[in-house]
Design an enzyme around this catalytic site. Sequence first.
Site, PDB file in Angstrom:
ATOM      1  N   PRO A 140      52.890  40.289  29.962  1.00 39.03           N
ATOM      2  CA  PRO A 140      52.459  40.402  28.583  1.00 39.03           C
ATOM      3  C   PRO A 140      53.390  39.904  27.499  1.00 39.03           C
ATOM      4  O   PRO A 140      54.402  40.527  27.197  1.00 39.03           O
ATOM      5  CB  PRO A 140      52.282  41.905  28.421  1.00 39.03           C
ATOM      6  CG  PRO A 140      53.160  42.520  29.461  1.00 39.03           C
ATOM      7  CD  PRO A 140      53.686  41.455  30.323  1.00 39.03           C
ATOM      8  N   GLU A 141      53.061  38.825  26.906  1.00 40.42           N
ATOM      9  CA  GLU A 141      53.547  38.514  25.571  1.00 40.42           C
ATOM     10  C   GLU A 141      52.305  38.646  24.703  1.00 40.42           C
ATOM     11  O   GLU A 141      51.248  39.026  25.206  1.00 40.42           O
ATOM     12  CB  GLU A 141      54.158  37.106  25.512  1.00 40.42           C
ATOM     13  CG  GLU A 141      55.467  37.029  26.291  1.00 40.42           C
ATOM     14  CD  GLU A 141      56.211  35.703  26.115  1.00 40.42           C
ATOM     15  OE1 GLU A 141      56.255  35.197  24.997  1.00 40.42           O
ATOM     16  OE2 GLU A 141      56.729  35.189  27.114  1.00 40.42           O
ATOM     17  N   HIS A 145      49.830  51.005  42.429  1.00 36.16           N
ATOM     18  CA  HIS A 145      50.405  51.121  41.085  1.00 36.16           C
ATOM     19  C   HIS A 145      49.352  51.297  39.993  1.00 36.16           C
ATOM     20  O   HIS A 145      49.599  50.997  38.838  1.00 36.16           O
ATOM     21  CB  HIS A 145      51.283  49.907  40.784  1.00 36.16           C
ATOM     22  CG  HIS A 145      52.399  49.765  41.763  1.00 36.16           C
ATOM     23  ND1 HIS A 145      53.460  50.636  41.805  1.00 36.16           N
ATOM     24  CD2 HIS A 145      52.607  48.878  42.759  1.00 36.16           C
ATOM     25  CE1 HIS A 145      54.285  50.280  42.781  1.00 36.16           C
ATOM     26  NE2 HIS A 145      53.785  49.218  43.377  1.00 36.16           N
ATOM     27  N   ARG A 192      56.274  48.046  37.704  1.00 36.81           N
ATOM     28  CA  ARG A 192      57.649  48.357  37.290  1.00 36.81           C
ATOM     29  C   ARG A 192      57.745  49.548  36.348  1.00 36.81           C
ATOM     30  O   ARG A 192      58.847  49.971  36.010  1.00 36.81           O
ATOM     31  CB  ARG A 192      58.285  47.109  36.663  1.00 36.81           C
ATOM     32  CG  ARG A 192      58.526  46.044  37.716  1.00 36.81           C
ATOM     33  CD  ARG A 192      59.054  44.763  37.115  1.00 36.81           C
ATOM     34  NE  ARG A 192      60.432  44.895  36.674  1.00 36.81           N
ATOM     35  CZ  ARG A 192      61.095  43.903  36.095  1.00 36.81           C
ATOM     36  NH1 ARG A 192      60.516  42.744  35.874  1.00 36.81           N
ATOM     37  NH2 ARG A 192      62.330  44.081  35.732  1.00 36.81           N
ATOM     38  N   LYS A 226      73.113  35.499   9.730  1.00 37.77           N
ATOM     39  CA  LYS A 226      72.967  36.029  11.088  1.00 37.77           C
ATOM     40  C   LYS A 226      73.619  35.078  12.089  1.00 37.77           C
ATOM     41  O   LYS A 226      73.275  33.905  12.145  1.00 37.77           O
ATOM     42  CB  LYS A 226      71.483  36.202  11.434  1.00 37.77           C
ATOM     43  CG  LYS A 226      70.797  37.277  10.626  1.00 37.77           C
ATOM     44  CD  LYS A 226      70.768  38.578  11.403  1.00 37.77           C
ATOM     45  CE  LYS A 226      70.264  39.723  10.560  1.00 37.77           C
ATOM     46  NZ  LYS A 226      68.873  39.506  10.151  1.00 37.77           N
TER      47      LYS A 226
END
Length: 273
Positions: free
Chosen positions: A2-3, A92, A111, A153
């Site tokens: 997932p992005e 899972h 995970r 930054k």
Amino acid sequence: MPELPEVETCKNGITPYLIHKKISSVQIRQSKLRWQVPDNLHEILVNQQILNITRRAKYIILHFHHGYLIIHLGMSGHLKIINDPSIALGKHDHVIFNIDSDISLRYHDPRKFGCILWVQENLNQYKLFKHLGPEPLEQHFNAEYLYKKSRNKNIAIKSLIMDQTVVVGIGNIYANEALFLSFIHPAMPSKLLSMHQCQNLVHYCKNVLINAIKQGGTTLSDFKNVLGKPGYFKQELHIYGKKNLPCIRCHTQIQHIKIGQRSSFFCPQCQTY
DNA sequence: CTGTAGACCTGGAGGC
DNA sequence: TGCCTCCAGGTCTACA
């Protein structure tokens, strides 16, 4: 998986099966995800109607009249719509939301880096949400904004665009891709970015995400894919995972380095600073 | 406040 | 086959 594009696609994929439906039961098979899944989820949700399904950053939000169910897929999570209860539960498949006799939503996450949480307060004030940056596809994420955010930054520009307090939804793969398309070295200190580079980078961040969502959308229009694993959407990747392969623009060998402990790929010829 | 390293957890790939 | 090491799409927390 997932992005942002995968989360968006997942949300769009499950919505037609869940919207306006009532939850008939909730089964928690593994409550130890990133945070403990509330053990009274069944009591909270039983007979409650799903009013809406939205996304904020990489979170999927199910709206109920008395609160919100927040789902994050972590690194390895995905959601499956199951229309045949005889399909065996996977090792899972941690949390099962039954809609009616034949439809259920299964949260699968090997995970266990994801989370399922119940929130009743205003979402904008919610701990996990209140520091989130703008959505990358919205107007507020623009060159002026990124330029401002990058001043003073020292951190690598790749880390900056992956910082969810700066802009949400951009993960490791798409950060690599957007920087390649913008001709920017991923390790470049953010403060060195010119306004022109900010324009390019913002453009390609949006571009890469939009294209990925389009492809994911195509994939998910097939019911089988909602049922089976969404898998990884076949985004045309130019740079991610291409260590030692020739750059498609100049044929220079693509290099692989770690930036902020994350795998980073770049063309030493095209991407400089 | 800034920046970095470690932590969480499982499975797959590749080397020997 | 088996064992070992390394790697993976995220992001919170602790610490310098």
